[in-house]
Design a protein around this motif. Sequence first.
Motif, short mmCIF file in Angstrom:
data_model
loop_
_atom_site.label_atom_id
_atom_site.label_comp_id
_atom_site.label_asym_id
_atom_site.label_seq_id
_atom_site.Cartn_x
_atom_site.Cartn_y
_atom_site.Cartn_z
N VAL A 256 0.67 -1.11 0.18
CA VAL A 256 0.32 0.13 -0.30
C VAL A 256 0.48 1.15 0.10
CG1 VAL A 256 -2.01 0.94 1.12
CG2 VAL A 256 -2.15 -1.12 1.45
N LYS A 257 2.37 1.28 1.00
CA LYS A 257 2.63 3.10 0.75
C LYS A 257 3.16 2.94 0.32
CE LYS A 257 6.08 4.60 3.81
NZ LYS A 257 7.10 5.20 5.46
N SER A 258 3.15 4.30 -0.47
CA SER A 258 4.28 4.87 -1.74
C SER A 258 4.22 4.06 -3.19
CB SER A 258 5.70 5.03 -1.41
OG SER A 258 5.59 5.58 -0.35
N GLN A 259 2.43 2.91 -3.13
CA GLN A 259 2.66 2.98 -4.37
C GLN A 259 2.27 4.06 -5.27
OE1 GLN A 259 3.07 -1.16 -5.20
NE2 GLN A 259 4.23 -0.12 -2.78
N PRO A 260 2.33 3.89 -6.65
CA PRO A 260 2.32 4.64 -6.94
C PRO A 260 1.03 4.63 -8.02
CG PRO A 260 3.56 2.78 -8.82
CD PRO A 260 3.13 2.57 -7.34
N GLN A 261 -0.38 5.70 -7.60
CA GLN A 261 -1.91 5.40 -8.42
C GLN A 261 -2.17 6.85 -9.41
OE1 GLN A 261 -1.64 8.11 -4.66
NE2 GLN A 261 -2.84 6.49 -2.80
N ALA A 262 -3.27 6.63 -9.98
CA ALA A 262 -3.96 7.26 -10.41
C ALA A 262 -4.82 7.95 -10.19
CB ALA A 262 -4.38 6.21 -11.81
N ILE A 263 -5.42 9.17 -9.63
CA ILE A 263 -6.32 10.10 -9.10
C ILE A 263 -7.19 10.27 -9.78
CG2 ILE A 263 -6.66 11.50 -7.11
CD1 ILE A 263 -3.79 11.29 -5.64
N LEU A 264 -8.57 9.73 -9.67
CA LEU A 264 -9.68 9.65 -10.39
C LEU A 264 -10.35 11.68 -10.25
CD1 LEU A 264 -10.67 6.94 -11.81
CD2 LEU A 264 -8.91 8.24 -12.86
#
Length: 989
Positions: free
Chosen positions: A951-959
């Motif tokens: 979970v920590k510092s995983q790359p995200q796509a923020i919608l």
Amino acid sequence: MPVKKSLSLFFVAFAFTFTQCKNEAYQTQSVPDTTASTASPAQKEYKYETVSGDPLNARVYTLDNGLKVYLSDYEDAPRIQTYIAVRAGSKNDPADATGLAHYLEHMVFKGTTKLGTQNWEKEKAELDKIEALYEKHRSTTDPALRKKIYHQIDSISGVAATFAVANEYDKILGAIGAKGTNAYTSVEQTVYTNDVPSNQLERWIALEADRFSDMVPRIFHTELEAVYEEKNRSLDNDRWKVFEAVGAALYPTHQYGTQTTIGTIEHLKNPSITEIKKYFDTYYVPNNMAVALSGDIDFDQAIRVIDEYFGKLQSKPVPEFKVAQEKPIEKPVVKEVIGPDAENVTVAYRFPGFNDHDALVLQMISGILYNGQAGLIDLNLNQQQKVLGAYAYDNQMKDYSDFTLSATPRQGQTLDQAKEMLLAQIELVKQGKFDDWLLSAVVNDYKISKMKAYENNSRRADAFVSAFIYGSDWADYVKRDDEFANITKQEVMDIANKYLQNNYALVYKKTGTDPNAQKVEKPAITPVPVNREVQSEYYKAFMAKEAPALEPVFIDYKKDITEAKLKSDVPLLYTKNKDNGLFQLYYILDTGSDTNPKLGLAVDYLEYLGTDKYTAEELKKEFYKLGTSFGVSSSGDQVYVSLTGLDENFEPALALFESVIQNPKADQQALNDYVSRLLKARNDAKLNKSVILQQAMVNYVKYGPKNPFTSDLSEKELKVVKPQELVSIIKSIPTYEHRVLYYGPRETDNLVATLNTGHHVPAILQPVPTEKVYAELDIKQPSVYWVDYDMVQAELLFVTKSMPYDKTMIPVVRLYNQYFGSGMSSIVFQELRESKALAYSAYSFYSTATKKDRSNYIISYIGTQADKLPEAMVGMEELLNNMPLADANFEIAKASLRNSISSERITKAGILFDYERAKRLGLDYDIRKDVYQLTNDMTFPQLHEFQQKFVKSQPQAILVIGSKNKLNFKELERYGKVQQLSLNEIFGY
């Protein structure tokens, strides 16, 4: 199945909302109506009422203090559905303090003078100051002075919160394995819900009796902000705005129309803790309340324990509600609602309240007009595709009822044209131009619906709530079924002509920018401490008491499912229905619209086709006469053909069912109409913010522009499809390898013989086509995607791709979700709503794949005011990257999981579908067994390790979806490259 692949979205009515006996000394006597009996001679005798012919076999008690208690024993699982109902809703709000009942509902979760506090004396001193300041704030008009007073409220609230313990009530319920802990407020009532393990009943009763004897409005201003957010959500909901417009038109005098459940913005800005306390003291008294329970109940023990704790509450006189008498409506009252959603038209009429016989006839009129199969609207409008979608429903309340019809127009059709078609159906009822058999079929459908509903403890207990709130004796409530069955056609015509005249409310919902758009402004709020590691003395004493243990029962697929073979080696999976005479039959194929987009089109088209013997309309009627329903649906990778209803009509229904698949009659006009409506529905979907965010944007991020959501046929392709091509696809369905699922009362041999005769398949089945799999994209870099949408709030999803499904991870995943992001006692809820008041709705969970070899995802959601978005994003990111350690919450999460599983029973058709889910994941056993066995010994370092790794510092796509004029793009850029997505990009058309 993506919403835009189906028109069903437009057929759903918007309902009126809120926001076997054992161990008995005496059996219920069989009497014509209602009798008084005695439960047990030990200690104290409890008299109760029963009703002959009651499908719930209920006992109704009245305690000495006036509390009504409804009990029904239904042992589907060692759990009990509980409702505590108060006869007080928004109609009881003071005219100058609307929204009060709803806000009080929120406060009842905050604890008492014992629960939720570390030091009541010190906390009370600060809460008294806050109450006085709110009264001063309420009477002050000078903006600068009001701001100064609010600053004082905010400051003192921080001090008061140091003595509070947030969410202790929710923690207790979580620890004992409760589910569905919530409440709702409506016009007549406020109802508190829980589903508790049966071994925890006494502890739950003790907790609730304390909760309703003493209400403390702690952490008030942050919770008020949550209500502000709820109000803003309603302002972004066009359907809700239509509903309020209908109420205002039908009830210009009664509180049903003059005040709303959430309240006005002005009143929300000027709350009164003093008025809330008065309301609680006035209406939350035992003679104005009911406890309704259904589940694994020992009647004698339950009533004794309820009396022991709730019997201590003191009754008080309750003010009589004076019903405002509405004047007749002489001509249509026309209103207009403007918002971003698709246009539609609503027509609504006023009727008498629930206990008036005319309201029961209204229920019949509603069924004649719309029942989902063979009503006049079903056949004349939906079946003939004259509108995009239409429906009708009756909403029965205590003082008045209303009857609503609504339609979404086709392309090129005006709202007035759609309205006239609705009114034409009403004229048919008034003139008696409907088949005589329809009345008995509606009664039959009603009985079947009741049978299905009463397989569920929630629906059983809810029936008690309805009777209590409407002031209906249980005997009269039960009698309604017989009265309903005896309604005549002439009576229907008379009542329709009496009430359905030129006296309706008419609401045009148009697409556009609302010129009257409002918003509750964001006040300055300093986060308050939630004191996760602290426990009240009440909490410690409560948790020290142990309840008798329950042992879990897991599904044994080999024992709980009977497997057989039909002709052509078609597998049959069967579970027996031992409760009633209903059946469910399914043919399941492992192929879907991802592989063949025309398949999805074909199964939707089938609804509008007849056969060599029946027209499409006649088919609907025949199924409805038999008390059965038929459907075909497709998802991306499966086709479900279903038949459900009365098993006594299984053979003729099966024959009819098979004829539909074997002999559909191609109809070019039906296809033309369907394609036209489908194209309109697709355009309307682009106006729906939930579809945009939750489906279109999520699929775009997971798979790219070419994804399951955009895999539909193009407009050009749709217009050249031939009806015979689709008919051939329909006929081919049973020629592919498939399996049959059955849940019903039949014995295996009888079932096999009937299906071998009635289910037509070739000697050798062809294998299903190879599945088309959309490759999941890696999310390697942080990125932000946004869509412009005219709304008050902003909504966003954090999406992270994780590793493929691994069954060994399931126990820690379930524990992580329970601890971190699910429910009102979770870390996310406590931090973002309770402490910082940043959102009405916020959650985060590790979502495991539904099929092996597919990826898991981390999904986190926030819905908040646009100007709070920066703080909300910081708050969510901080939690995802630095999950707080709270030992108490962790132990609660473990206890909650184990208690839930030990009292959970997967039964009925659920066994078959649980097996289906397991197979898709490569499992041959009930995975809950691993969760139960491994959770108890799990440590926080193990949970922390999971969080750090996945979970920590995983790359995200923020919608993000929100109004361009309200979003802070400079803040969004902090989270990655910001890219605007057009609707054409994410919808594929």
